[in-house]
Design a protein around this motif. Structure first.
Motif, PDB file in Angstrom:
ATOM      1  N   ILE A   1       0.646  -1.079  -0.098  1.00  0.00           N
ATOM      2  CA  ILE A   1      -0.042  -0.388  -0.294  1.00  0.00           C
ATOM      3  C   ILE A   1       0.869   0.869   0.158  1.00  0.00           C
ATOM      4  CG2 ILE A   1      -2.233  -1.347   1.031  1.00  0.00           C
ATOM      5  CD1 ILE A   1      -0.844   0.419   3.427  1.00  0.00           C
ATOM      6  N   LEU A   2       0.201   2.430  -0.502  1.00  0.00           N
ATOM      7  CA  LEU A   2       0.915   3.523  -0.630  1.00  0.00           C
ATOM      8  C   LEU A   2       0.715   4.427   0.613  1.00  0.00           C
ATOM      9  CD1 LEU A   2       0.185   4.952  -4.152  1.00  0.00           C
ATOM     10  CD2 LEU A   2       2.400   3.841  -3.271  1.00  0.00           C
ATOM     11  N   SER A   3       1.570   4.759   1.731  1.00  0.00           N
ATOM     12  CA  SER A   3       1.302   5.496   2.645  1.00  0.00           C
ATOM     13  C   SER A   3       2.849   6.599   3.516  1.00  0.00           C
ATOM     14  CB  SER A   3       1.307   4.025   3.667  1.00  0.00           C
ATOM     15  OG  SER A   3       2.478   4.048   4.478  1.00  0.00           O
ATOM     16  N   PHE A   4       2.336   7.248   3.763  1.00  0.00           N
ATOM     17  CA  PHE A   4       3.444   7.995   4.305  1.00  0.00           C
ATOM     18  C   PHE A   4       3.847   7.857   5.640  1.00  0.00           C
ATOM     19  CE2 PHE A   4       1.168  10.993   1.323  1.00  0.00           C
ATOM     20  CZ  PHE A   4       1.805  10.850   0.662  1.00  0.00           C
ATOM     21  N   GLY A   5       2.923   7.720   6.382  1.00  0.00           N
ATOM     22  CA  GLY A   5       3.217   6.684   7.993  1.00  0.00           C
ATOM     23  C   GLY A   5       2.932   8.009   8.619  1.00  0.00           C
ATOM     24  N   GLY A   6       3.183   7.588  10.396  1.00  0.00           N
ATOM     25  CA  GLY A   6       2.459   8.656  10.944  1.00  0.00           C
ATOM     26  C   GLY A   6       1.319   9.181  10.836  1.00  0.00           C
ATOM     27  N   ALA A   7       0.533   8.218   9.953  1.00  0.00           N
ATOM     28  CA  ALA A   7      -0.875   8.399  10.562  1.00  0.00           C
ATOM     29  C   ALA A   7      -1.715   8.742  11.319  1.00  0.00           C
ATOM     30  CB  ALA A   7      -2.116   7.597   9.580  1.00  0.00           C
ATOM     31  N   MET A   8      -1.618   8.037  12.179  1.00  0.00           N
ATOM     32  CA  MET A   8      -2.099   8.802  14.057  1.00  0.00           C
ATOM     33  C   MET A   8      -1.567  10.137  14.311  1.00  0.00           C
ATOM     34  SD  MET A   8      -4.629   7.862  15.506  1.00  0.00           S
ATOM     35  CE  MET A   8      -5.018   8.206  16.738  1.00  0.00           C
ATOM     36  N   ASP A   9      -0.083  10.185  13.792  1.00  0.00           N
ATOM     37  CA  ASP A   9       0.340  11.811  14.312  1.00  0.00           C
ATOM     38  C   ASP A   9      -0.680  12.530  13.691  1.00  0.00           C
ATOM     39  OD1 ASP A   9       1.887  10.632  15.997  1.00  0.00           O
ATOM     40  OD2 ASP A   9       3.933  10.054  14.939  1.00  0.00           O
ATOM     41  N   LEU A  10      -0.689  12.775  12.394  1.00  0.00           N
ATOM     42  CA  LEU A  10      -1.085  13.733  11.592  1.00  0.00           C
ATOM     43  C   LEU A  10      -2.682  13.928  11.923  1.00  0.00           C
ATOM     44  CD1 LEU A  10       0.475  12.759   8.357  1.00  0.00           C
ATOM     45  CD2 LEU A  10       0.810  14.555   9.345  1.00  0.00           C
ATOM     46  N   VAL A  11      -3.554  12.916  12.610  1.00  0.00           N
ATOM     47  CA  VAL A  11      -5.154  12.818  12.755  1.00  0.00           C
ATOM     48  C   VAL A  11      -4.934  13.702  14.240  1.00  0.00           C
ATOM     49  CG1 VAL A  11      -5.545  11.855  10.886  1.00  0.00           C
ATOM     50  CG2 VAL A  11      -5.210  10.566  13.083  1.00  0.00           C
ATOM     51  N   ALA A  12      -4.574  12.889  14.872  1.00  0.00           N
ATOM     52  CA  ALA A  12      -4.861  13.343  16.637  1.00  0.00           C
ATOM     53  C   ALA A  12      -4.653  14.833  16.945  1.00  0.00           C
ATOM     54  CB  ALA A  12      -3.303  13.180  17.160  1.00  0.00           C
ATOM     55  N   GLY A  13      -4.705  15.594  16.137  1.00  0.00           N
ATOM     56  CA  GLY A  13      -4.429  16.436  17.115  1.00  0.00           C
ATOM     57  C   GLY A  13      -4.959  18.241  15.680  1.00  0.00           C
ATOM     58  N   SER A  14      -5.124  17.216  14.560  1.00  0.00           N
ATOM     59  CA  SER A  14      -5.826  17.807  13.806  1.00  0.00           C
ATOM     60  C   SER A  14      -7.158  18.077  14.232  1.00  0.00           C
ATOM     61  CB  SER A  14      -5.819  17.399  12.167  1.00  0.00           C
ATOM     62  OG  SER A  14      -4.998  16.937  12.186  1.00  0.00           O
ATOM     63  N   LYS A  15      -7.687  19.594  13.766  1.00  0.00           N
ATOM     64  CA  LYS A  15      -9.146  20.294  13.887  1.00  0.00           C
ATOM     65  C   LYS A  15     -10.221  19.303  12.173  1.00  0.00           C
ATOM     66  CE  LYS A  15      -8.048  24.077  16.191  1.00  0.00           C
ATOM     67  NZ  LYS A  15      -8.097  26.024  16.075  1.00  0.00           N
ATOM     68  N   ARG A  16      -9.656  19.371  11.216  1.00  0.00           N
ATOM     69  CA  ARG A  16      -9.807  18.528  10.031  1.00  0.00           C
ATOM     70  C   ARG A  16      -8.809  18.061   8.983  1.00  0.00           C
ATOM     71  NH1 ARG A  16     -13.436  22.066   5.277  1.00  0.00           N
ATOM     72  NH2 ARG A  16     -14.524  19.902   4.810  1.00  0.00           N
ATOM     73  N   VAL A  17      -9.913  17.015   8.495  1.00  0.00           N
ATOM     74  CA  VAL A  17      -9.224  15.714   8.008  1.00  0.00           C
ATOM     75  C   VAL A  17      -9.730  15.431   6.963  1.00  0.00           C
ATOM     76  CG1 VAL A  17      -8.249  13.825   8.226  1.00  0.00           C
ATOM     77  CG2 VAL A  17      -8.164  14.890   9.957  1.00  0.00           C
ATOM     78  N   VAL A  18      -9.215  15.246   6.021  1.00  0.00           N
ATOM     79  CA  VAL A  18      -9.428  15.166   4.708  1.00  0.00           C
ATOM     80  C   VAL A  18      -8.677  14.063   3.826  1.00  0.00           C
ATOM     81  CG1 VAL A  18     -10.284  16.110   2.598  1.00  0.00           C
ATOM     82  CG2 VAL A  18     -10.699  17.978   4.146  1.00  0.00           C
ATOM     83  N   VAL A  19      -9.615  13.571   3.327  1.00  0.00           N
ATOM     84  CA  VAL A  19      -8.361  12.084   2.799  1.00  0.00           C
ATOM     85  C   VAL A  19      -8.897  12.325   0.883  1.00  0.00           C
ATOM     86  CG1 VAL A  19      -8.335   9.525   2.294  1.00  0.00           C
ATOM     87  CG2 VAL A  19      -8.448  10.548   5.209  1.00  0.00           C
ATOM     88  N   THR A  20      -7.705  12.112   0.337  1.00  0.00           N
ATOM     89  CA  THR A  20      -7.925  11.980  -0.923  1.00  0.00           C
ATOM     90  C   THR A  20      -7.050  10.724  -1.681  1.00  0.00           C
ATOM     91  OG1 THR A  20      -5.427  13.017  -1.264  1.00  0.00           O
ATOM     92  CG2 THR A  20      -7.489  14.893  -1.114  1.00  0.00           C
ATOM     93  N   MET A  21      -7.817  10.155  -2.425  1.00  0.00           N
ATOM     94  CA  MET A  21      -7.312   8.751  -2.755  1.00  0.00           C
ATOM     95  C   MET A  21      -8.729   8.130  -4.011  1.00  0.00           C
ATOM     96  SD  MET A  21      -9.627   6.260  -0.278  1.00  0.00           S
ATOM     97  CE  MET A  21     -10.828   4.650  -0.889  1.00  0.00           C
ATOM     98  N   THR A  22      -8.116   7.178  -4.701  1.00  0.00           N
ATOM     99  CA  THR A  22      -8.102   6.882  -5.325  1.00  0.00           C
ATOM    100  C   THR A  22      -9.890   5.945  -5.166  1.00  0.00           C
ATOM    101  OG1 THR A  22      -7.021   4.754  -5.735  1.00  0.00           O
ATOM    102  CG2 THR A  22      -6.500   6.128  -7.439  1.00  0.00           C
ATOM    103  N   HIS A  23     -11.080   6.737  -5.980  1.00  0.00           N
ATOM    104  CA  HIS A  23     -11.277   5.417  -5.919  1.00  0.00           C
ATOM    105  C   HIS A  23     -11.799   3.838  -5.563  1.00  0.00           C
ATOM    106  CE1 HIS A  23     -16.137   6.077  -4.837  1.00  0.00           C
ATOM    107  NE2 HIS A  23     -16.752   4.929  -5.256  1.00  0.00           N
ATOM    108  N   CYS A  24     -10.817   3.535  -6.285  1.00  0.00           N
ATOM    109  CA  CYS A  24     -11.168   2.073  -6.988  1.00  0.00           C
ATOM    110  C   CYS A  24      -9.448   1.078  -6.611  1.00  0.00           C
ATOM    111  CB  CYS A  24     -11.911   1.583  -8.467  1.00  0.00           C
ATOM    112  SG  CYS A  24     -13.178   1.544  -7.932  1.00  0.00           S
ATOM    113  N   ALA A  25      -9.602  -0.018  -6.629  1.00  0.00           N
ATOM    114  CA  ALA A  25      -7.822  -0.486  -6.669  1.00  0.00           C
ATOM    115  C   ALA A  25      -7.878  -0.338  -8.302  1.00  0.00           C
ATOM    116  CB  ALA A  25      -7.969  -1.644  -5.691  1.00  0.00           C
TER     117      ALA A  25
END
Length: 103
Positions: free
Chosen positions: A8-32
């Motif tokens: 999978i493609l990932s940047f790592g540290g996702a929990m760190d990114l979302v823990a203190g965020s006021k708003r989380v927007v995810v961008t991704m392809t709809h299908c594999a």
């Protein structure tokens, strides 16, 4: 490394990114790559942040999570039926569904 036997493609540290965020927007392809839906009833990968996403943007449309998954904008070249066929879970459609112009 996620410990899962898939690449999978990932940047790592996702929990760190979302823990203190006021708003989380995810961008991704709809299908594999093979065409299988990525939006599913249940996540099949380890979760790092549960219920923290406010908006999801895919190549087919824009979804929010107010009262469940809701399609609020749709790509100009797609129909609601096409989005439903490419999605592995139920979602509602906003009454004022707007078109997302393609560049």
């Amino acid at each position: 490394k996620t410990g899962v036997d898939v690449s999978i493609l990932s940047f790592g540290g996702a929990m760190d990114l979302v823990a203190g965020s006021k708003r989380v927007v995810v961008t991704m392809t709809h299908c594999a790559k093979g065409g299988a839906p990525k939006l599913l009833e249940r996540c099949t990968l380890p979760l790092t942040g549960v219920g923290c996403v406010d908006m999801l943007i895919t190549d087919m449309g824009v979804f929010t999570f107010e009262g469940g998954l809701r399609l609020v904008e749709i790509a100009d070249d797609k129909t609601v039926e096409q989005v439903k066929a490419a999605t592995g879970c139920d979602f509602s459609v906003a009454e004022n569904l707007s078109r997302l112009p393609l560049g």
